[in-house]
Design a protein around this motif. Sequence first.
Motif, PDB file in Angstrom:
ATOM      1  N   THR A   1       0.827  -1.211   0.000  1.00 24.74           N
ATOM      2  CA  THR A   1       0.000   0.000   0.000  1.00 24.74           C
ATOM      3  C   THR A   1       0.865   1.267   0.000  1.00 24.74           C
ATOM      4  N   MET A   2       1.822   1.322  -0.949  1.00 21.03           N
ATOM      5  CA  MET A   2       2.876   2.330  -0.926  1.00 21.03           C
ATOM      6  C   MET A   2       2.424   3.729  -1.325  1.00 21.03           C
ATOM      7  N   TYR A   3       3.150   4.692  -0.802  1.00 23.36           N
ATOM      8  CA  TYR A   3       3.115   6.092  -1.211  1.00 23.36           C
ATOM      9  C   TYR A   3       4.508   6.471  -1.714  1.00 23.36           C
ATOM     10  N   ASP A   4       4.581   7.410  -2.622  1.00 23.58           N
ATOM     11  CA  ASP A   4       5.797   8.164  -2.875  1.00 23.58           C
ATOM     12  C   ASP A   4       5.600   9.481  -2.142  1.00 23.58           C
ATOM     13  N   MET A   5       6.191   9.602  -0.949  1.00 27.89           N
ATOM     14  CA  MET A   5       5.955  10.777  -0.119  1.00 27.89           C
ATOM     15  C   MET A   5       6.499  12.051  -0.747  1.00 27.89           C
ATOM     16  N   THR A   6       7.553  11.939  -1.549  1.00 31.87           N
ATOM     17  CA  THR A   6       8.083  13.145  -2.175  1.00 31.87           C
ATOM     18  C   THR A   6       7.136  13.633  -3.270  1.00 31.87           C
ATOM     19  N   ARG A   7       6.518  12.722  -3.966  1.00 27.91           N
ATOM     20  CA  ARG A   7       5.579  13.104  -5.024  1.00 27.91           C
ATOM     21  C   ARG A   7       4.325  13.756  -4.446  1.00 27.91           C
TER      22      ARG A   7
ATOM     23  N   SER B   1       3.972  15.132  -1.538  1.00 24.28           N
ATOM     24  CA  SER B   1       4.297  16.384  -0.845  1.00 24.28           C
ATOM     25  C   SER B   1       4.467  17.532  -1.824  1.00 24.28           C
ATOM     26  N   ALA B   2       5.055  17.245  -2.980  1.00 19.39           N
ATOM     27  CA  ALA B   2       5.319  18.291  -3.968  1.00 19.39           C
ATOM     28  C   ALA B   2       4.130  18.571  -4.870  1.00 19.39           C
ATOM     29  N   LYS B   3       3.354  17.543  -5.176  1.00 20.79           N
ATOM     30  CA  LYS B   3       2.327  17.676  -6.206  1.00 20.79           C
ATOM     31  C   LYS B   3       0.905  17.450  -5.704  1.00 20.79           C
ATOM     32  N   GLY B   4       0.767  17.055  -4.433  1.00 15.71           N
ATOM     33  CA  GLY B   4      -0.570  16.788  -3.920  1.00 15.71           C
ATOM     34  C   GLY B   4      -1.108  15.474  -4.448  1.00 15.71           C
ATOM     35  N   TYR B   5      -2.293  15.127  -3.972  1.00 14.33           N
ATOM     36  CA  TYR B   5      -2.917  13.897  -4.448  1.00 14.33           C
ATOM     37  C   TYR B   5      -3.293  14.025  -5.915  1.00 14.33           C
ATOM     38  N   ASN B   6      -2.996  12.959  -6.659  1.00 14.90           N
ATOM     39  CA  ASN B   6      -3.283  12.904  -8.095  1.00 14.90           C
ATOM     40  C   ASN B   6      -2.643  14.059  -8.860  1.00 14.90           C
ATOM     41  N   ASP B   7      -1.524  14.559  -8.321  1.00 15.47           N
ATOM     42  CA  ASP B   7      -0.714  15.582  -8.983  1.00 15.47           C
ATOM     43  C   ASP B   7      -1.506  16.846  -9.315  1.00 15.47           C
ATOM     44  N   THR B   8      -2.315  17.292  -8.367  1.00 13.54           N
ATOM     45  CA  THR B   8      -3.179  18.444  -8.598  1.00 13.54           C
ATOM     46  C   THR B   8      -2.534  19.778  -8.220  1.00 13.54           C
ATOM     47  N   VAL B   9      -1.352  19.754  -7.610  1.00 13.81           N
ATOM     48  CA  VAL B   9      -0.670  20.984  -7.196  1.00 13.81           C
ATOM     49  C   VAL B   9       0.293  21.426  -8.295  1.00 13.81           C
ATOM     50  N   ASP B  10       0.109  22.649  -8.792  1.00 16.55           N
ATOM     51  CA  ASP B  10       0.976  23.146  -9.866  1.00 16.55           C
ATOM     52  C   ASP B  10       2.163  23.924  -9.283  1.00 16.55           C
TER      53      ASP B  10
ATOM     54  N   THR C   1       7.221  21.739  11.733  1.00 22.21           N
ATOM     55  CA  THR C   1       6.649  22.743  10.830  1.00 22.21           C
ATOM     56  C   THR C   1       7.465  22.914   9.549  1.00 22.21           C
ATOM     57  N   THR C   2       8.753  22.549   9.592  1.00 24.33           N
ATOM     58  CA  THR C   2       9.606  22.681   8.405  1.00 24.33           C
ATOM     59  C   THR C   2       9.931  21.328   7.771  1.00 24.33           C
ATOM     60  N   GLY C   3       9.338  20.273   8.299  1.00 26.09           N
ATOM     61  CA  GLY C   3       9.741  18.922   7.924  1.00 26.09           C
ATOM     62  C   GLY C   3       9.484  18.530   6.485  1.00 26.09           C
ATOM     63  N   MET C   4       8.465  19.099   5.861  1.00 25.34           N
ATOM     64  CA  MET C   4       8.105  18.659   4.514  1.00 25.34           C
ATOM     65  C   MET C   4       8.955  19.293   3.417  1.00 25.34           C
ATOM     66  N   LEU C   5       9.805  20.256   3.771  1.00 28.09           N
ATOM     67  CA  LEU C   5      10.606  20.934   2.747  1.00 28.09           C
ATOM     68  C   LEU C   5      11.462  19.971   1.911  1.00 28.09           C
ATOM     69  N   PRO C   6      12.222  19.046   2.518  1.00 24.53           N
ATOM     70  CA  PRO C   6      13.017  18.146   1.681  1.00 24.53           C
ATOM     71  C   PRO C   6      12.171  17.185   0.861  1.00 24.53           C
ATOM     72  N   LEU C   7      11.000  16.825   1.378  1.00 23.00           N
ATOM     73  CA  LEU C   7      10.120  15.933   0.617  1.00 23.00           C
ATOM     74  C   LEU C   7       9.623  16.624  -0.653  1.00 23.00           C
ATOM     75  N   ILE C   8       9.448  17.930  -0.583  1.00 27.28           N
ATOM     76  CA  ILE C   8       8.997  18.685  -1.747  1.00 27.28           C
ATOM     77  C   ILE C   8      10.124  18.837  -2.768  1.00 27.28           C
TER      78      ILE C   8
ATOM     79  N   PRO D   1      13.069  14.654  -4.804  1.00 23.51           N
ATOM     80  CA  PRO D   1      12.275  13.480  -5.175  1.00 23.51           C
ATOM     81  C   PRO D   1      13.064  12.182  -5.136  1.00 23.51           C
ATOM     82  N   ILE D   2      12.426  11.139  -4.643  1.00 25.04           N
ATOM     83  CA  ILE D   2      13.002   9.802  -4.683  1.00 25.04           C
ATOM     84  C   ILE D   2      12.636   9.138  -6.007  1.00 25.04           C
ATOM     85  N   LEU D   3      13.146   7.945  -6.240  1.00 22.78           N
ATOM     86  CA  LEU D   3      12.818   7.107  -7.403  1.00 22.78           C
ATOM     87  C   LEU D   3      13.246   7.723  -8.727  1.00 22.78           C
ATOM     88  N   GLU D   4      14.205   8.648  -8.691  1.00 23.53           N
ATOM     89  CA  GLU D   4      14.706   9.243  -9.924  1.00 23.53           C
ATOM     90  C   GLU D   4      15.400   8.208 -10.807  1.00 23.53           C
ATOM     91  N   TYR D   5      15.909   7.154 -10.186  1.00 23.15           N
ATOM     92  CA  TYR D   5      16.622   6.123 -10.942  1.00 23.15           C
ATOM     93  C   TYR D   5      15.860   4.797 -10.933  1.00 23.15           C
TER      94      TYR D   5
END
Length: 305
Positions: free
Chosen positions: A131-137, A139-148, A221-228, A231-235
């Motif tokens: 039941t995986m998440y890509d937390m970096t994705r 965090s940066a793009k929101g659910y279903n990549d709705t964040v521009d 409060t600053t924890g999500m900055l590196p996740l944004i 990105p993981i899974l670049e390779y």
Amino acid sequence: MFKNRYGITLVGDLYVPKNIGTQKLAAIAISVPFGAVKEQSSGLYAQTLAERGFVTLAFDGSYTGESGGYPRNVPSPEINTEDFSAAVDFLGTQSFVDRDKIGILGICGWGGFALNATISDTRIKAVATSTMYDMTRVSAKGYNDTVDAEARYNLKKQLNEARWTAVENNYADLLSPNNLKKEQITAETPKFIAEYSDFYTTKRGFHPRTVNSNPNRSWTTTGMLPLINMPILEYASEMRAPTLIVAGKNAHSRYFSEDAYKALGNKNKELYIVKGTVHTDLYDGSGKNLIPFDKFESFFKANLK
């Protein structure tokens, strides 16, 4: 207890099959879901797979649970990836473990870190996710990549402004709770949020050391900055280790598993969809034996040999 290469002490529960004698066994390091602790889902997975013949290690990630690291409740794509390799280090130095037969299993947001660790760490011979998440994705793009890009900039601006206050408190300031209490859930509450709350804030999955159960605070409060920004899974296309990706058919997170499966470059990979299940059903089986332990067992036995 064992340390990662950042010097952070990690704490885990080691499960060993009965009557192993002088055998050297295959081993699996098993992570918590993102924001959880080893006494919940990963402990269940570890206990069950140990009963099926594997040495297993359910561990708390850096900055959470009983593991070290300060300030508390800090997420990190780099350090959490490293935590898996540190768990491999620990398992591979046990006299009853065959260090050429070590795999890892990542649950929820740690599923993405598990894949990332396996791409990096060639000692990991097989990897499974549940039941995986890509937390970096997300965090940066929101659910279903709705964040521009504009919305992402505004989010980064908000998080960075929070640093002015956080620095005065050694960056230990925490966000508000990230799960509603069950009595706060209404008909308008998104279903997946209700599902998380039903697990983490009730007897089903509550634990006092869990970020996701905390009724007062959650991540820094600053924890999500590196996740944004990192990105993981670049390779992913360079993955070589055998991979099993398990997801619930009705899970809001299913697309993370499907997209990761498509991105992986190895031929020995499988996407396994569990019918009639949502995301949190694969945390504990919802009392209905919904976790496909037979599948996990056969996968690791086939690939850790």
